[in-house]
Design an enzyme around this catalytic site. Structure first.
Site, mmCIF file in Angstrom:
data_model
loop_
_atom_site.group_PDB
_atom_site.id
_atom_site.type_symbol
_atom_site.label_atom_id
_atom_site.label_comp_id
_atom_site.label_asym_id
_atom_site.label_seq_id
_atom_site.Cartn_x
_atom_site.Cartn_y
_atom_site.Cartn_z
ATOM 1 N N CYS A 279 -1.853 -2.816 7.668
ATOM 2 C CA CYS A 279 -1.810 -3.694 6.500
ATOM 3 C C CYS A 279 -0.525 -4.529 6.424
ATOM 4 C CB CYS A 279 -2.047 -2.890 5.233
ATOM 5 S SG CYS A 279 -3.716 -2.166 5.219
ATOM 6 N N LYS B 8 -6.948 -4.680 -3.245
ATOM 7 C CA LYS B 8 -7.723 -5.218 -2.121
ATOM 8 C C LYS B 8 -8.644 -4.135 -1.564
ATOM 9 C CE LYS B 8 -3.899 -4.377 1.104
ATOM 10 N NZ LYS B 8 -4.543 -3.438 2.017
ATOM 11 N N ASP C 284 0.789 -1.246 0.000
ATOM 12 C CA ASP C 284 0.000 0.000 0.000
ATOM 13 C C ASP C 284 0.819 1.294 0.000
ATOM 14 O OD1 ASP C 284 -1.980 -1.883 0.196
ATOM 15 O OD2 ASP C 284 -2.794 -1.199 2.108
#
Length: 199
Positions: free
Chosen positions: A154, A109, A12
């Site tokens: 994450c 995602k 990310d």
């Protein structure tokens, strides 16, 4: 020559998580040069990308009586509510400026409207797979090194799932940054250490 069984998982690294972004992680932008350099040492490079539809159920803006960082109960358990971030196709969802994105796979995602996804392996119901495990198995990948944002969400969830699935997992703390909400950074480090993740 990089070992084909070693993969780098870049979590990310997106504009909304950088300073000035909707859900900024302090010093997130400082990671880009180090991550780019690290990529050359791996047989495979996978990048994840948070990819929420507008009005996602994890956005605080969906709820009249809630603020960002409140927690609500979802059918799958407790869920932190976030500022609107990484909305599909918006500049905030783009990868960090200067980040190399010529890896082997980009895994998106968090695209299901009713469920959030911290981990690169499972949605937050802990049951719905993203497909990443199957990809890694078919590539013969056994060892994962994780970098990116954020260490305590994450990155941490991905590392714990990878270890539980039997991968050998290393997290490069120097190439991660944390949100650190109510001690979440230390808690994530403890959980990863207990799971056998190399920090």
């Amino acid at each position: 020559m990089p070992d084909a069984a070693d993969a780098l998982l870049v979590i990310d690294m997106q504009v909304d998580f950088l300073p000035g972004g909707a859900l900024a992680v302090p010093q997130g932008d400082a990671l880009v040069p180090g991550i780019n350099t690290l990529m050359a040492g791996f047989g495979a490079v996978i990048l994840t990308q948070d990819w929420h539809p507008a009005g996602h159920s994890s956005f605080a803006s969906r709820y009249a009586d809630r603020r960002p960082f409140d927690s609500v109960e979802m059918p799958y358990g407790p869920q932190v509510l976030w500022p609107d971030h990484c909305v599909q196709g918006t500049p905030g969802a783009a990868f960090a400026p200067g980040l190399r994105t010529d890896g082997d796979l980009i895994l998106r995602k968090g695209f299901r409207p009713g469920i959030d996804s911290y981990s690169a392996f499972f949605e937050n119901d802990r049951a719905t797979p993203t497909g990443l495990e199957g990809y890694l198995r078919t590539r013969g990948i056994e060892r994962l090194t994780l970098v990116g944002l954020a260490f305590d969400f994450c990155v941490g969830f991905s590392a714990l799932d990878a270890a539980a699935l039997g991968f050998e997992v290393t997290v490069r703390r120097d190439l991660c940054r944390a949100i650190d909400m109510d001690g979440s950074e230390a808690e994530a480090a403890r959980a990863m250490d207990a799971a056998g993740v190399r920090l």
